[in-house]
Write a protein that holds these residues in place. Structure first.
Motif, PDB file in Angstrom:
ATOM      1  N   ALA A 147       0.838  -1.203   0.000  1.00 25.63           N
ATOM      2  CA  ALA A 147       0.000   0.000   0.000  1.00 25.63           C
ATOM      3  C   ALA A 147       0.870   1.248   0.000  1.00 25.63           C
ATOM      4  O   ALA A 147       0.556   2.240  -0.679  1.00 25.63           O
ATOM      5  N   GLY A 148       1.967   1.224   0.750  1.00 27.24           N
ATOM      6  CA  GLY A 148       2.861   2.380   0.750  1.00 27.24           C
ATOM      7  C   GLY A 148       3.524   2.577  -0.605  1.00 27.24           C
ATOM      8  O   GLY A 148       3.702   3.718  -1.057  1.00 27.24           O
ATOM      9  N   LEU A 149       3.889   1.505  -1.284  1.00 24.73           N
ATOM     10  CA  LEU A 149       4.542   1.621  -2.581  1.00 24.73           C
ATOM     11  C   LEU A 149       3.603   2.163  -3.660  1.00 24.73           C
ATOM     12  O   LEU A 149       4.052   2.778  -4.627  1.00 24.73           O
ATOM     13  N   ILE A 150       2.299   1.940  -3.522  1.00 21.91           N
ATOM     14  CA  ILE A 150       1.349   2.442  -4.530  1.00 21.91           C
ATOM     15  C   ILE A 150       0.671   3.732  -4.054  1.00 21.91           C
ATOM     16  O   ILE A 150      -0.287   4.206  -4.683  1.00 21.91           O
ATOM     17  N   ASP A 151       1.154   4.278  -2.932  1.00 21.98           N
ATOM     18  CA  ASP A 151       0.635   5.541  -2.390  1.00 21.98           C
ATOM     19  C   ASP A 151      -0.841   5.432  -1.997  1.00 21.98           C
ATOM     20  O   ASP A 151      -1.638   6.356  -2.199  1.00 21.98           O
ATOM     21  N   LYS A 186     -11.684  -2.262  -2.563  1.00 18.75           N
ATOM     22  CA  LYS A 186     -10.935  -3.173  -3.430  1.00 18.75           C
ATOM     23  C   LYS A 186     -10.658  -2.511  -4.772  1.00 18.75           C
ATOM     24  O   LYS A 186      -9.537  -2.601  -5.310  1.00 18.75           O
ATOM     25  N   THR A 187     -11.672  -1.824  -5.307  1.00 16.68           N
ATOM     26  CA  THR A 187     -11.506  -1.129  -6.587  1.00 16.68           C
ATOM     27  C   THR A 187     -10.460  -0.020  -6.469  1.00 16.68           C
ATOM     28  O   THR A 187      -9.605   0.146  -7.353  1.00 16.68           O
ATOM     29  N   GLN A 188     -10.499   0.727  -5.371  1.00 21.98           N
ATOM     30  CA  GLN A 188      -9.521   1.801  -5.170  1.00 21.98           C
ATOM     31  C   GLN A 188      -8.105   1.232  -5.078  1.00 21.98           C
ATOM     32  O   GLN A 188      -7.165   1.775  -5.676  1.00 21.98           O
ATOM     33  N   PHE A 189      -7.953   0.146  -4.347  1.00 28.64           N
ATOM     34  CA  PHE A 189      -6.630  -0.436  -4.154  1.00 28.64           C
ATOM     35  C   PHE A 189      -6.032  -0.875  -5.493  1.00 28.64           C
ATOM     36  O   PHE A 189      -4.863  -0.566  -5.788  1.00 28.64           O
ATOM     37  N   ILE A 190      -6.791  -1.546  -6.313  1.00 28.62           N
ATOM     38  CA  ILE A 190      -6.247  -2.024  -7.583  1.00 28.62           C
ATOM     39  C   ILE A 190      -6.054  -0.874  -8.568  1.00 28.62           C
ATOM     40  O   ILE A 190      -5.172  -0.915  -9.430  1.00 28.62           O
ATOM     41  N   ASN A 191      -6.883   0.190  -8.431  1.00 33.49           N
ATOM     42  CA  ASN A 191      -6.680   1.375  -9.287  1.00 33.49           C
ATOM     43  C   ASN A 191      -5.348   2.059  -8.980  1.00 33.49           C
ATOM     44  O   ASN A 191      -4.618   2.465  -9.886  1.00 33.49           O
ATOM     45  N   PHE A 192      -5.042   2.170  -7.691  1.00 33.62           N
ATOM     46  CA  PHE A 192      -3.760   2.761  -7.311  1.00 33.62           C
ATOM     47  C   PHE A 192      -2.604   1.911  -7.828  1.00 33.62           C
ATOM     48  O   PHE A 192      -1.567   2.445  -8.244  1.00 33.62           O
ATOM     49  N   VAL A 278     -24.909  -7.205 -22.050  1.00 31.68           N
ATOM     50  CA  VAL A 278     -25.164  -6.379 -20.873  1.00 31.68           C
ATOM     51  C   VAL A 278     -24.151  -5.244 -20.863  1.00 31.68           C
ATOM     52  O   VAL A 278     -22.954  -5.480 -20.788  1.00 31.68           O
ATOM     53  N   LEU A 279     -24.653  -4.030 -20.997  1.00 36.69           N
ATOM     54  CA  LEU A 279     -23.776  -2.861 -21.001  1.00 36.69           C
ATOM     55  C   LEU A 279     -23.557  -2.385 -19.573  1.00 36.69           C
ATOM     56  O   LEU A 279     -24.507  -2.210 -18.809  1.00 36.69           O
ATOM     57  N   PHE A 280     -22.306  -2.202 -19.225  1.00 35.84           N
ATOM     58  CA  PHE A 280     -21.978  -1.806 -17.860  1.00 35.84           C
ATOM     59  C   PHE A 280     -21.988  -0.284 -17.741  1.00 35.84           C
ATOM     60  O   PHE A 280     -21.653   0.439 -18.677  1.00 35.84           O
ATOM     61  N   SER A 281     -22.352   0.179 -16.570  1.00 40.23           N
ATOM     62  CA  SER A 281     -22.412   1.622 -16.323  1.00 40.23           C
ATOM     63  C   SER A 281     -21.013   2.186 -16.158  1.00 40.23           C
ATOM     64  O   SER A 281     -20.017   1.464 -16.072  1.00 40.23           O
ATOM     65  N   ASP A 282     -20.938   3.505 -16.059  1.00 37.25           N
ATOM     66  CA  ASP A 282     -19.641   4.182 -16.013  1.00 37.25           C
ATOM     67  C   ASP A 282     -18.858   3.872 -14.748  1.00 37.25           C
ATOM     68  O   ASP A 282     -17.641   4.055 -14.708  1.00 37.25           O
ATOM     69  N   GLU A 283     -19.536   3.412 -13.697  1.00 37.51           N
ATOM     70  CA  GLU A 283     -18.825   3.167 -12.440  1.00 37.51           C
ATOM     71  C   GLU A 283     -17.817   2.034 -12.577  1.00 37.51           C
ATOM     72  O   GLU A 283     -16.910   1.920 -11.773  1.00 37.51           O
ATOM     73  N   PHE A 284     -17.985   1.197 -13.609  1.00 36.09           N
ATOM     74  CA  PHE A 284     -17.051   0.101 -13.810  1.00 36.09           C
ATOM     75  C   PHE A 284     -15.939   0.475 -14.779  1.00 36.09           C
ATOM     76  O   PHE A 284     -15.025  -0.298 -14.990  1.00 36.09           O
ATOM     77  N   GLU A 285     -16.033   1.613 -15.419  1.00 34.80           N
ATOM     78  CA  GLU A 285     -15.059   1.978 -16.443  1.00 34.80           C
ATOM     79  C   GLU A 285     -13.740   2.444 -15.849  1.00 34.80           C
ATOM     80  O   GLU A 285     -12.754   2.586 -16.556  1.00 34.80           O
ATOM     81  N   ASP A 286     -13.719   2.716 -14.524  1.00 37.52           N
ATOM     82  CA  ASP A 286     -12.506   3.277 -13.942  1.00 37.52           C
ATOM     83  C   ASP A 286     -11.467   2.220 -13.630  1.00 37.52           C
ATOM     84  O   ASP A 286     -10.357   2.561 -13.263  1.00 37.52           O
ATOM     85  N   VAL A 287     -11.816   0.943 -13.751  1.00 40.43           N
ATOM     86  CA  VAL A 287     -10.842  -0.087 -13.454  1.00 40.43           C
ATOM     87  C   VAL A 287     -11.018  -1.224 -14.438  1.00 40.43           C
ATOM     88  O   VAL A 287     -12.121  -1.667 -14.695  1.00 40.43           O
ATOM     89  N   GLU A 288      -9.900  -1.658 -15.007  1.00 40.37           N
ATOM     90  CA  GLU A 288      -9.905  -2.801 -15.896  1.00 40.37           C
ATOM     91  C   GLU A 288      -8.776  -3.720 -15.479  1.00 40.37           C
ATOM     92  O   GLU A 288      -7.641  -3.292 -15.342  1.00 40.37           O
ATOM     93  N   THR A 289      -9.127  -4.953 -15.245  1.00 41.50           N
ATOM     94  CA  THR A 289      -8.126  -5.932 -14.829  1.00 41.50           C
ATOM     95  C   THR A 289      -7.952  -6.923 -15.949  1.00 41.50           C
ATOM     96  O   THR A 289      -8.524  -7.998 -15.935  1.00 41.50           O
TER      97      THR A 289
END
Length: 333
Positions: A147-151, A186-192, A278-289
């Motif tokens: 977590a420290g390495l990814i700020d 979880k989404t925030q952590f992987i986004n960082f 099924v089209l996903f809303s914008d809330e899912f567009e901020d993270v792609e794994t």
């Protein structure tokens, strides 16, 4: 006297001879007529016999004709009965086919629902790969270091559980599973992590680059592999896993399509069937794994080991819900 007597004798002889000659002719005629009559009678008798035989043949022919007509009527009745039975069977078959399709649709919904439940109940964490194993390691401290390495400002109380999957010794370290109480964390952590690009737990001389992916359920992992095959076949352009779902995009700037079941894979291959988009809303567009071609050997080995344990234990789906909870944080502190 003598001359007259001679003439009289000759005349008497001639009369007697004529009478004899005439009697012989009558006998011959009578004989011929008798024979003709006998032959005629024979012919009449034979004709009567033939007529009698013809009557017998005619009678037999009528019997055969009657039998044939009866057989014909019987065949006709049998054919009509078969037609009726076939019609009833076709109706039943159509009804069963319709019922089968309905059951297939219900089963598909149940499979999709089960996959969704399995993903968000038991596989709602993050999989951290390539973290070296140490016998006296503190996994929570490792998470704090990452977590420290990814700020990322990590709140330890937001962590639901963190543990390392037990595996056989190999050149790769077994994955670490990190779960949060809140899915948005979880989404925030992987986004960082994605913004950082790469995270090195080692030194510049001996780098240890870790990888972080969303955890996949066995069903989603199967669908993801099949979707990757579509990409290899150039049937889709992008394949990724995000928000607990497998997603594909056919072309650039086209809507994302969710892969809920294997029937969606079949539809995308151009075979009969309709793929539900099924089209996903914008809330899912901020993270792609997108773990395409990046999943390490350890992640694959871990899944294989889990599958082997499931086969050895002969555990059914209900056992997944009854299995013990993950190690608590109190034991890791």
């Amino acid at each position: 006297m003598d001359k007259q007597d001679t003439i009289a004798q000759r005349s008497a002889v001639g009369t007697v001879g004529g009478e004899c000659a005439g009697g012989g002719g009558i006998d011959a005629t009578a004989l011929i007529l008798s024979r003709l009559e006998q032959g005629f009678n024979n012919i009449v008798s034979e004709l009567s016999s033939v007529k009698s035989e013809l009557k017998c043949v005619k009678s037999e022919s009528q019997n055969v004709s009657s039998s044939l007509n009866a057989f014909k009527n019987e065949i006709k009745a049998s054919v009509e009965s078969l037609k009726n039975n076939l019609h009833k069977t076709n109706k039943k078959l159509l009804s069963l086919h319709k019922e089968l399709n309905e059951l297939k649709a219900q089963l598909m919904k149940l499979q999709t629902s089960f996959n969704y439940t399995q993903q968000f109940v038991h596989y709602d964490g993050l999989r951290i790969l390539n973290v070296p194993y140490k016998p006296d390691e503190n996994i929570l401290e490792i998470i704090k270091q990452i977590a420290g390495l990814i700020d990322y400002n990590l709140d330890v109380s937001s962590i639901k559980s963190v543990f390392r999957i037990k595996g056989r010794a190999s050149e790769y370290s077994s994955p670490i599973i990190l779960k949060f109480f809140n899915a948005s964390l979880k989404t925030q952590f992987i986004n960082f992590f994605k913004k950082k690009g790469s995270v090195n737990l080692g030194t510049q001389e001996n780098s240890i680059l870790i990888k972080i992916f969303e955890e996949m359920s066995p069903s989603n992992y199967f669908l993801y592999k099949k979707a990757r095959e579509l990409k290899v076949q150039n049937l889709v352009k992008y394949v990724w896993f995000r928000g607990g779902r497998v997603l594909i995009r056919k072309e650039e700037n086209t809507p994302a399509i969710t892969i809920n079941s294997f029937s969606d894979i079949v539809s995308l291959k151009g075979l009969p069937g309709q793929a539900e988009e099924v089209l996903f809303s914008d809330e899912f567009e901020d993270v792609e794994t997108d773990v395409s071609s990046q999943t390490s050997k350890m992640s694959l080995d871990g899944r294989k080991k889990r599958r082997r344990r499931q086969v050895d234990n002969k555990a059914g789906p209900i056992d997944v819900f009854l299995r013990p909870c993950s190690p608590s944080l109190d034991r890791l502190k």
